[in-house]
Design a protein around this motif. Structure first.
Motif, PDB file in Angstrom:
ATOM      1  N   ALA A  50      25.799  52.316 -38.969  1.00 20.86           N
ATOM      2  CA  ALA A  50      26.181  52.361 -37.549  1.00 20.86           C
ATOM      3  C   ALA A  50      25.868  51.019 -36.879  1.00 20.86           C
ATOM      4  O   ALA A  50      26.683  50.467 -36.142  1.00 20.86           O
ATOM      5  CB  ALA A  50      25.448  53.499 -36.850  1.00 20.86           C
ATOM      6  N   ILE A  51      24.666  50.477 -37.182  1.00 20.22           N
ATOM      7  CA  ILE A  51      24.241  49.193 -36.606  1.00 20.22           C
ATOM      8  C   ILE A  51      25.208  48.074 -36.995  1.00 20.22           C
ATOM      9  O   ILE A  51      25.534  47.202 -36.190  1.00 20.22           O
ATOM     10  CB  ILE A  51      22.812  48.828 -37.113  1.00 20.22           C
ATOM     11  N   GLU A  52      25.654  48.135 -38.243  1.00 19.26           N
ATOM     12  CA  GLU A  52      26.581  47.108 -38.731  1.00 19.26           C
ATOM     13  C   GLU A  52      27.845  47.072 -37.857  1.00 19.26           C
ATOM     14  O   GLU A  52      28.315  45.998 -37.478  1.00 19.26           O
ATOM     15  CB  GLU A  52      26.950  47.423 -40.176  1.00 19.26           C
ATOM     16  N   LYS A  53      28.371  48.236 -37.492  1.00 14.03           N
ATOM     17  CA  LYS A  53      29.589  48.287 -36.678  1.00 14.03           C
ATOM     18  C   LYS A  53      29.309  47.741 -35.278  1.00 14.03           C
ATOM     19  O   LYS A  53      30.160  47.084 -34.673  1.00 14.03           O
ATOM     20  CB  LYS A  53      30.131  49.729 -36.570  1.00 14.03           C
ATOM     21  N   ILE A  54      28.099  47.996 -34.774  1.00 16.18           N
ATOM     22  CA  ILE A  54      27.734  47.479 -33.449  1.00 16.18           C
ATOM     23  C   ILE A  54      27.676  45.944 -33.506  1.00 16.18           C
ATOM     24  O   ILE A  54      28.187  45.253 -32.631  1.00 16.18           O
ATOM     25  CB  ILE A  54      26.376  48.065 -32.982  1.00 16.18           C
ATOM     26  N   GLN A  55      27.075  45.429 -34.583  1.00 17.92           N
ATOM     27  CA  GLN A  55      26.998  43.962 -34.721  1.00 17.92           C
ATOM     28  C   GLN A  55      28.385  43.350 -34.851  1.00 17.92           C
ATOM     29  O   GLN A  55      28.656  42.299 -34.269  1.00 17.92           O
ATOM     30  CB  GLN A  55      26.145  43.598 -35.925  1.00 17.92           C
ATOM     31  N   TRP A  56      29.254  43.997 -35.565  1.00 10.83           N
ATOM     32  CA  TRP A  56      30.628  43.480 -35.692  1.00 10.83           C
ATOM     33  C   TRP A  56      31.286  43.473 -34.324  1.00 10.83           C
ATOM     34  O   TRP A  56      31.982  42.535 -33.973  1.00 10.83           O
ATOM     35  CB  TRP A  56      31.454  44.343 -36.655  1.00 10.83           C
ATOM     36  N   TYR A  57      31.059  44.532 -33.557  1.00  7.56           N
ATOM     37  CA  TYR A  57      31.675  44.560 -32.228  1.00  7.56           C
ATOM     38  C   TYR A  57      31.093  43.458 -31.331  1.00  7.56           C
ATOM     39  O   TYR A  57      31.806  42.866 -30.529  1.00  7.56           O
ATOM     40  CB  TYR A  57      31.539  45.940 -31.568  1.00  7.56           C
ATOM     41  N   CYS A  58      29.798  43.179 -31.504  1.00  6.44           N
ATOM     42  CA  CYS A  58      29.178  42.090 -30.733  1.00  6.44           C
ATOM     43  C   CYS A  58      29.870  40.760 -31.023  1.00  6.44           C
ATOM     44  O   CYS A  58      30.004  39.915 -30.146  1.00  6.44           O
ATOM     45  CB  CYS A  58      27.705  41.937 -31.089  1.00  6.44           C
ATOM     46  N   LEU A  59      30.294  40.590 -32.260  1.00  5.77           N
ATOM     47  CA  LEU A  59      30.952  39.339 -32.640  1.00  5.77           C
ATOM     48  C   LEU A  59      32.341  39.204 -32.019  1.00  5.77           C
ATOM     49  O   LEU A  59      32.941  38.140 -32.071  1.00  5.77           O
ATOM     50  CB  LEU A  59      31.033  39.223 -34.171  1.00  5.77           C
ATOM     51  N   ARG A  60      32.836  40.265 -31.412  1.00  2.00           N
ATOM     52  CA  ARG A  60      34.099  40.185 -30.689  1.00  2.00           C
ATOM     53  C   ARG A  60      34.026  39.119 -29.598  1.00  2.00           C
ATOM     54  O   ARG A  60      35.005  38.490 -29.233  1.00  2.00           O
ATOM     55  CB  ARG A  60      34.448  41.544 -30.068  1.00  2.00           C
ATOM     56  N   TRP A  61      32.811  38.896 -29.109  1.00  3.34           N
ATOM     57  CA  TRP A  61      32.611  37.898 -28.054  1.00  3.34           C
ATOM     58  C   TRP A  61      33.062  36.501 -28.486  1.00  3.34           C
ATOM     59  O   TRP A  61      33.361  35.643 -27.666  1.00  3.34           O
ATOM     60  CB  TRP A  61      31.140  37.882 -27.632  1.00  3.34           C
ATOM     61  N   ARG A  62      33.108  36.290 -29.784  1.00  2.00           N
ATOM     62  CA  ARG A  62      33.573  34.999 -30.306  1.00  2.00           C
ATOM     63  C   ARG A  62      34.951  34.628 -29.773  1.00  2.00           C
ATOM     64  O   ARG A  62      35.219  33.468 -29.483  1.00  2.00           O
ATOM     65  CB  ARG A  62      33.650  35.045 -31.848  1.00  2.00           C
ATOM     66  N   ILE A  63      35.835  35.597 -29.672  1.00  3.63           N
ATOM     67  CA  ILE A  63      37.196  35.272 -29.218  1.00  3.63           C
ATOM     68  C   ILE A  63      37.197  34.935 -27.724  1.00  3.63           C
ATOM     69  O   ILE A  63      38.015  34.147 -27.267  1.00  3.63           O
ATOM     70  CB  ILE A  63      38.219  36.387 -29.572  1.00  3.63           C
ATOM     71  N   GLU A  64      36.252  35.486 -26.998  1.00  3.15           N
ATOM     72  CA  GLU A  64      36.146  35.136 -25.577  1.00  3.15           C
ATOM     73  C   GLU A  64      35.716  33.672 -25.456  1.00  3.15           C
ATOM     74  O   GLU A  64      36.185  32.960 -24.577  1.00  3.15           O
ATOM     75  CB  GLU A  64      35.120  36.041 -24.876  1.00  3.15           C
ATOM     76  N   ILE A  65      34.818  33.239 -26.332  1.00  3.80           N
ATOM     77  CA  ILE A  65      34.402  31.828 -26.311  1.00  3.80           C
ATOM     78  C   ILE A  65      35.582  30.933 -26.686  1.00  3.80           C
ATOM     79  O   ILE A  65      35.813  29.897 -26.061  1.00  3.80           O
ATOM     80  CB  ILE A  65      33.195  31.601 -27.255  1.00  3.80           C
ATOM     81  N   PHE A  66      36.360  31.372 -27.685  1.00  4.60           N
ATOM     82  CA  PHE A  66      37.557  30.624 -28.075  1.00  4.60           C
ATOM     83  C   PHE A  66      38.492  30.448 -26.870  1.00  4.60           C
ATOM     84  O   PHE A  66      38.974  29.345 -26.589  1.00  4.60           O
ATOM     85  CB  PHE A  66      38.248  31.375 -29.225  1.00  4.60           C
ATOM     86  N   HIS A  67      38.713  31.508 -26.104  1.00  2.00           N
ATOM     87  CA  HIS A  67      39.565  31.420 -24.909  1.00  2.00           C
ATOM     88  C   HIS A  67      38.952  30.490 -23.865  1.00  2.00           C
ATOM     89  O   HIS A  67      39.653  29.764 -23.179  1.00  2.00           O
ATOM     90  CB  HIS A  67      39.791  32.802 -24.297  1.00  2.00           C
ATOM     91  N   LYS A  68      37.631  30.536 -23.778  1.00  2.00           N
ATOM     92  CA  LYS A  68      36.939  29.687 -22.808  1.00  2.00           C
ATOM     93  C   LYS A  68      37.096  28.205 -23.174  1.00  2.00           C
ATOM     94  O   LYS A  68      37.280  27.358 -22.303  1.00  2.00           O
ATOM     95  CB  LYS A  68      35.455  30.073 -22.785  1.00  2.00           C
ATOM     96  N   ILE A  69      36.996  27.908 -24.463  1.00  2.00           N
ATOM     97  CA  ILE A  69      37.162  26.514 -24.904  1.00  2.00           C
ATOM     98  C   ILE A  69      38.579  26.040 -24.549  1.00  2.00           C
ATOM     99  O   ILE A  69      38.765  24.937 -24.038  1.00  2.00           O
ATOM    100  CB  ILE A  69      36.912  26.374 -26.426  1.00  2.00           C
ATOM    101  N   LEU A  70      39.559  26.899 -24.784  1.00  2.00           N
ATOM    102  CA  LEU A  70      40.948  26.543 -24.464  1.00  2.00           C
ATOM    103  C   LEU A  70      41.126  26.256 -22.975  1.00  2.00           C
ATOM    104  O   LEU A  70      41.760  25.284 -22.606  1.00  2.00           O
ATOM    105  CB  LEU A  70      41.871  27.710 -24.829  1.00  2.00           C
ATOM    106  N   LYS A  71      40.533  27.116 -22.152  1.00  2.00           N
ATOM    107  CA  LYS A  71      40.793  27.005 -20.712  1.00  2.00           C
ATOM    108  C   LYS A  71      39.832  26.057 -19.996  1.00  2.00           C
ATOM    109  O   LYS A  71      40.270  25.195 -19.249  1.00  2.00           O
ATOM    110  CB  LYS A  71      40.728  28.385 -20.070  1.00  2.00           C
ATOM    111  N   SER A  72      38.526  26.244 -20.215  1.00  2.00           N
ATOM    112  CA  SER A  72      37.557  25.403 -19.499  1.00  2.00           C
ATOM    113  C   SER A  72      37.325  24.089 -20.210  1.00  2.00           C
ATOM    114  O   SER A  72      37.090  23.066 -19.577  1.00  2.00           O
ATOM    115  CB  SER A  72      36.207  26.113 -19.361  1.00  2.00           C
TER     116      SER A  72
END
Ligand SMILES: [Mn+2]
Length: 422
Positions: free
Chosen positions: A351-373
């Motif tokens: 269960a924890i593993e799936k939570i950690q994978w979901y936490c890594l979803r934030w990576r794509i938000e950083i990718f979008h931030k690099i593109l825009k900001s």
């Protein structure tokens, strides 16, 4: 799980990079049928990667180079898909040796609100205001699948589609109805992009030995997506948006079944995890204690799904992981997440593993931030949507590269560094 200083810096857009010949290795196989064009692409990619925060004119060495860059973006014979496919091939190569790859999907709206002269832009948002009727924001909708290892190393894009909404008022009106109209088949809704990307990222023959897990936020909580994924055994972890009635004996038994939230709250708490939230939105940093529960359930097809007319839609055997904050300070919204997955969960660790994978979803938000900001792609003026798409495609690969370079150089891909977000 905390945010590292480096990520903080990157989020502020404070990014620089050094590059030598990386463009050659990333785009060397692109064939436009004209050697000069392929060379031009390498030159543009190298210049932009070296001056990530600059405009086209600033990034290019001289007037000749700027002119070459502009004519490259203007060239109608250049298909951005070729550029992407070269990069996808490299991403797949980098994925080798990692048994599990997270294919993180998300949509970003690239706004060209004040670019009155740009031709052919679609609408990315529309509102009807009291005074200005049919207020529209013009821009492009970018849907990306970003590949990240389970240690958090971003290895590249696996899919990207840059589209826009129709611009006509009648079409907008119709569209507005559509997105809320569940009686239409999923193919006719914009949310089809989640399913198309799921299928594409699962059809790389080179990734046959890897487990490619699609990870999405609440927007992708769609039965049709889960159905495709379950039928083809494409693993996914998606955050639930709605509290469904599950475990119904049949779709015709209105009264059978129970709410998923209720099922989860009577499931025993399997353990607790501690998460450090960074300070943001004027809120101080805090540590949250969260209770973890998991259970399996049957997701029944929605009664009003139009596909019932043509075939029998299956019940899906899924698992849910619920993460609920035990107590919060006054005024804090307690964290409450429900993740849905078609991967078996038999114990706390799984269960924890799936939570950690979901936490890594934030990576794509950083990718979008690099593109825009960082790369400021919304400031680019190229006069037409087609040119912007070529530009955005190349900039997406550069944004990935800046991100990869930072994480890889400091060798800090440790999942415990990532924080949770909704
Ligand atoms: Mn999203």
């Amino acid at each position: 799980m905390i945010v590292s200083d480096r990520e903080k810096k990157m989020k502020e857009g404070n990014v620089t990079t050094a590059s030598t010949g990386w463009a050659e290795s990333e785009f060397g196989i692109v064939d436009f049928g004209d050697k000069r064009l392929s060379k031009g692409l390498l030159k543009i990619a190298d210049s932009f990667a070296n001056s990530p925060e600059c405009s086209i004119n600033q990034a290019c060495e001289d007037w000749h180079q700027s002119k070459a860059a502009y004519s490259f973006f203007q060239n109608e014979s250049i298909c951005e898909r070729r550029i992407l496919e070269s990069h996808f091939t490299k991403t797949v190569e980098r994925a080798q040796g990692y048994p599990t790859i997270l294919a993180i999907q998300d949509t970003s709206y690239i706004s060209y609100k004040n670019h009155k002269k740009t031709q052919g832009l679609g609408v990315i948002a529309a509102r009807t205001r009291a005074k200005t009727k049919n207020f529209q924001t013009h821009g492009r909708i970018m849907h990306t699948t970003f590949a990240v290892t389970t240690e958090g190393l971003p290895i590249g894009l696996l899919e990207q589609k840059i589209s826009s909404r129709p611009i006509l008022d009648e079409e907008l009106k119709e569209l507005k109805q559509r997105s809320h109209n569940i009686a239409l088949p999923i193919e006719e809704k914009e949310s089809i992009r989640w399913i198309e990307s799921l299928e594409k990222t699962n059809h790389y023959p080179e990734l046959e030995k890897n487990k490619v897990v699609t990870v999405c936020d609440r927007e992708a909580d769609i039965y049709d997506l889960f159905e495709v994924a379950s039928t083809h055994s494409f693993p996914f972890v998606v955050r639930a948006r709605q509290d469904r009635t599950v475990n119904k004996k049949s779709q015709y038994f209105k009264k059978s079944g129970e709410k998923l939230l209720a099922l989860m709250s009577r499931s025993p708490c399997q353990g607790e995890i501690k998460i450090n939230f960074p300070a943001r939105n004027n809120k101080a940093k805090r540590t949250a204690i969260l209770e973890v529960r998991f259970n399996h359930f049957t997701m029944n097809p929605p009664r009003n799904n139009v596909k019932h007319k043509t075939r029998k839609l299956p019940d899906l055997k899924l698992h849910a992981v619920s993460v609920i904050e035990k107590s919060t300070l006054l005024g804090e919204e307690p964290m409450n997440w429900m993740l849905l997955t078609n991967i078996d969960i038999n114990n706390f660790e799984e269960a924890i593993e799936k939570i950690q994978w979901y936490c890594l979803r934030w990576r794509i938000e950083i990718f979008h931030k690099i593109l825009k900001s960082g790369l400021k792609v919304e400031e680019c003026r190229l006069g037409s949507a087609e040119r912007l798409i070529r530009y955005l495609t190349i900039m997406s690969v550069i944004a990935w590269r800046i991100f990869f370079y930072y994480i890889n150089r400091e060798n800090k891909s440790n999942p415990s560094l990532y924080f949770l977000t909704g």
